[in-house]
Design a protein around this motif. Structure first.
Motif, PDB file in Angstrom:
ATOM      1  N   PRO A  61      34.285  29.539 -10.342  1.00 25.96           N
ATOM      2  CA  PRO A  61      35.187  29.615 -11.493  1.00 25.96           C
ATOM      3  C   PRO A  61      34.980  28.473 -12.482  1.00 25.96           C
ATOM      4  O   PRO A  61      34.515  27.392 -12.116  1.00 25.96           O
ATOM      5  CB  PRO A  61      36.575  29.534 -10.852  1.00 25.96           C
ATOM      6  CG  PRO A  61      36.369  28.826  -9.569  1.00 25.96           C
ATOM      7  CD  PRO A  61      34.976  29.161  -9.120  1.00 25.96           C
ATOM      8  N   GLU A  62      35.342  28.750 -13.725  1.00 25.60           N
ATOM      9  CA  GLU A  62      35.267  27.748 -14.793  1.00 25.60           C
ATOM     10  C   GLU A  62      36.535  26.902 -14.760  1.00 25.60           C
ATOM     11  O   GLU A  62      37.634  27.423 -14.668  1.00 25.60           O
ATOM     12  CB  GLU A  62      35.147  28.457 -16.140  1.00 25.60           C
ATOM     13  CG  GLU A  62      35.076  27.533 -17.318  1.00 25.60           C
ATOM     14  CD  GLU A  62      34.970  28.291 -18.629  1.00 25.60           C
ATOM     15  OE1 GLU A  62      34.056  29.120 -18.777  1.00 25.60           O
ATOM     16  OE2 GLU A  62      35.836  28.071 -19.490  1.00 25.60           O
ATOM     17  N   VAL A  69      34.077  21.339 -19.801  1.00 26.38           N
ATOM     18  CA  VAL A  69      34.044  22.532 -18.964  1.00 26.38           C
ATOM     19  C   VAL A  69      33.134  22.262 -17.776  1.00 26.38           C
ATOM     20  O   VAL A  69      32.028  21.761 -17.916  1.00 26.38           O
ATOM     21  CB  VAL A  69      33.545  23.756 -19.759  1.00 26.38           C
ATOM     22  CG1 VAL A  69      33.457  24.973 -18.870  1.00 26.38           C
ATOM     23  CG2 VAL A  69      34.475  24.031 -20.929  1.00 26.38           C
ATOM     24  N   VAL A  70      33.643  22.579 -16.589  1.00 25.80           N
ATOM     25  CA  VAL A  70      32.915  22.357 -15.345  1.00 25.80           C
ATOM     26  C   VAL A  70      33.018  23.635 -14.518  1.00 25.80           C
ATOM     27  O   VAL A  70      34.025  24.328 -14.565  1.00 25.80           O
ATOM     28  CB  VAL A  70      33.547  21.184 -14.548  1.00 25.80           C
ATOM     29  CG1 VAL A  70      32.855  20.974 -13.225  1.00 25.80           C
ATOM     30  CG2 VAL A  70      33.546  19.909 -15.366  1.00 25.80           C
ATOM     31  N   TRP A  71      31.968  23.969 -13.780  1.00 25.78           N
ATOM     32  CA  TRP A  71      32.002  25.110 -12.871  1.00 25.78           C
ATOM     33  C   TRP A  71      31.921  24.571 -11.455  1.00 25.78           C
ATOM     34  O   TRP A  71      31.044  23.767 -11.132  1.00 25.78           O
ATOM     35  CB  TRP A  71      30.836  26.058 -13.149  1.00 25.78           C
ATOM     36  CG  TRP A  71      31.041  26.807 -14.423  1.00 25.78           C
ATOM     37  CD1 TRP A  71      31.615  28.034 -14.565  1.00 25.78           C
ATOM     38  CD2 TRP A  71      30.687  26.387 -15.740  1.00 25.78           C
ATOM     39  NE1 TRP A  71      31.647  28.396 -15.890  1.00 25.78           N
ATOM     40  CE2 TRP A  71      31.068  27.401 -16.634  1.00 25.78           C
ATOM     41  CE3 TRP A  71      30.074  25.250 -16.257  1.00 25.78           C
ATOM     42  CZ2 TRP A  71      30.873  27.321 -17.991  1.00 25.78           C
ATOM     43  CZ3 TRP A  71      29.882  25.161 -17.614  1.00 25.78           C
ATOM     44  CH2 TRP A  71      30.278  26.199 -18.470  1.00 25.78           C
ATOM     45  N   PRO A  92      24.172  27.349  -3.832  1.00 31.01           N
ATOM     46  CA  PRO A  92      24.405  26.892  -5.209  1.00 31.01           C
ATOM     47  C   PRO A  92      25.080  25.520  -5.207  1.00 31.01           C
ATOM     48  O   PRO A  92      25.799  25.180  -4.267  1.00 31.01           O
ATOM     49  CB  PRO A  92      25.340  27.951  -5.793  1.00 31.01           C
ATOM     50  CG  PRO A  92      25.235  29.111  -4.891  1.00 31.01           C
ATOM     51  CD  PRO A  92      24.858  28.604  -3.541  1.00 31.01           C
ATOM     52  N   PRO A  93      24.860  24.708  -6.253  1.00 27.33           N
ATOM     53  CA  PRO A  93      25.502  23.387  -6.298  1.00 27.33           C
ATOM     54  C   PRO A  93      27.020  23.522  -6.293  1.00 27.33           C
ATOM     55  O   PRO A  93      27.569  24.490  -6.807  1.00 27.33           O
ATOM     56  CB  PRO A  93      25.008  22.780  -7.604  1.00 27.33           C
ATOM     57  CG  PRO A  93      24.495  23.903  -8.412  1.00 27.33           C
ATOM     58  CD  PRO A  93      24.103  24.990  -7.467  1.00 27.33           C
ATOM     59  N   LYS A  94      27.697  22.532  -5.713  1.00 26.81           N
ATOM     60  CA  LYS A  94      29.156  22.566  -5.635  1.00 26.81           C
ATOM     61  C   LYS A  94      29.783  22.470  -7.023  1.00 26.81           C
ATOM     62  O   LYS A  94      30.719  23.173  -7.341  1.00 26.81           O
ATOM     63  CB  LYS A  94      29.640  21.402  -4.728  1.00 26.81           C
ATOM     64  CG  LYS A  94      31.139  21.313  -4.567  1.00 26.81           C
ATOM     65  CD  LYS A  94      31.692  22.444  -3.754  1.00 26.81           C
ATOM     66  CE  LYS A  94      33.183  22.265  -3.545  1.00 26.81           C
ATOM     67  NZ  LYS A  94      33.843  23.420  -3.049  1.00 26.81           N
ATOM     68  N   ILE A  95      29.263  21.568  -7.856  1.00 28.46           N
ATOM     69  CA  ILE A  95      29.780  21.357  -9.213  1.00 28.46           C
ATOM     70  C   ILE A  95      28.605  21.340 -10.166  1.00 28.46           C
ATOM     71  O   ILE A  95      27.587  20.723  -9.903  1.00 28.46           O
ATOM     72  CB  ILE A  95      30.571  20.049  -9.329  1.00 28.46           C
ATOM     73  CG1 ILE A  95      31.795  20.082  -8.409  1.00 28.46           C
ATOM     74  CG2 ILE A  95      30.988  19.787 -10.770  1.00 28.46           C
ATOM     75  CD1 ILE A  95      32.562  18.786  -8.359  1.00 28.46           C
ATOM     76  N   GLU A  98      26.592  23.004 -16.308  1.00 28.20           N
ATOM     77  CA  GLU A  98      25.927  24.088 -17.027  1.00 28.20           C
ATOM     78  C   GLU A  98      26.499  25.412 -16.563  1.00 28.20           C
ATOM     79  O   GLU A  98      26.754  25.609 -15.379  1.00 28.20           O
ATOM     80  CB  GLU A  98      24.434  24.051 -16.761  1.00 28.20           C
ATOM     81  CG  GLU A  98      23.775  22.785 -17.268  1.00 28.20           C
ATOM     82  CD  GLU A  98      22.280  22.757 -16.958  1.00 28.20           C
ATOM     83  OE1 GLU A  98      21.697  23.824 -16.704  1.00 28.20           O
ATOM     84  OE2 GLU A  98      21.720  21.662 -16.978  1.00 28.20           O
ATOM     85  N   ASN A  99      26.679  26.321 -17.501  1.00 27.17           N
ATOM     86  CA  ASN A  99      27.203  27.635 -17.174  1.00 27.17           C
ATOM     87  C   ASN A  99      26.256  28.319 -16.203  1.00 27.17           C
ATOM     88  O   ASN A  99      25.093  28.513 -16.522  1.00 27.17           O
ATOM     89  CB  ASN A  99      27.355  28.470 -18.443  1.00 27.17           C
ATOM     90  CG  ASN A  99      28.098  29.758 -18.198  1.00 27.17           C
ATOM     91  OD1 ASN A  99      28.120  30.279 -17.100  1.00 27.17           O
ATOM     92  ND2 ASN A  99      28.702  30.269 -19.236  1.00 27.17           N
ATOM     93  N   PRO A 100      26.721  28.704 -14.989  1.00 31.27           N
ATOM     94  CA  PRO A 100      25.838  29.296 -14.003  1.00 31.27           C
ATOM     95  C   PRO A 100      25.423  30.739 -14.336  1.00 31.27           C
ATOM     96  O   PRO A 100      24.574  31.308 -13.670  1.00 31.27           O
ATOM     97  CB  PRO A 100      26.679  29.261 -12.720  1.00 31.27           C
ATOM     98  CG  PRO A 100      28.081  29.236 -13.184  1.00 31.27           C
ATOM     99  CD  PRO A 100      28.068  28.526 -14.500  1.00 31.27           C
ATOM    100  N   VAL A 101      26.023  31.338 -15.362  1.00 24.54           N
ATOM    101  CA  VAL A 101      25.691  32.722 -15.697  1.00 24.54           C
ATOM    102  C   VAL A 101      24.708  32.771 -16.814  1.00 24.54           C
ATOM    103  O   VAL A 101      24.661  32.300 -17.804  1.00 24.54           O
ATOM    104  CB  VAL A 101      26.955  33.520 -16.047  1.00 24.54           C
ATOM    105  CG1 VAL A 101      26.626  34.925 -16.472  1.00 24.54           C
ATOM    106  CG2 VAL A 101      27.886  33.531 -14.866  1.00 24.54           C
TER     107      VAL A 101
END
Length: 101
Positions: A61-62, A69-71, A92-95, A98-101
């Protein structure tokens, strides 16, 4: 190709997405292709549906933190980690910033 996209949209329960620039359209198609390819990798083998169901709970989640902004990915289960390893994928990285999508 159309059948594959329809399959992907039904799997991910996607709604129509409209983009205004060529770059965004290309990125959207690329992400859809990656998702379809990943789904095919996951569903190969005898426990395909079980593996896919297990990975569905993996979310990123964003979040808004200090005007940035952090994912942040939720915790992976032992089973999810084993599935990713069997597919040759890293967790996947925990934090990420960069937008992962």
């Amino acid at each position: 190709m159309e059948r594959a996209f329809d399959e992907l949209k039904n799997l991910l329960k996607l709604r129509p997405i409209f983009h205004r620039t060529d770059k965004r359209v290309k990125v959207h198609v690329f992400v859809c292709y990656l998702a379809l390819w990943t789904e095919r990798l996951i569903t190969e083998g005898s426990y395909s549906n079980k593996r896919l169901e297990e990975l569905k709970s993996l979310k990123v989640p964003e979040l808004n933190a200090d005007n940035e902004v952090v994912w942040m990915r939720n915790e992976t289960t032992h089973t999810q980690q084993k599935i990713l390893e069997s597919l040759g994928l890293q967790k996947p990285p925990k934090i990420t910033l960069e937008n992962p999508v």
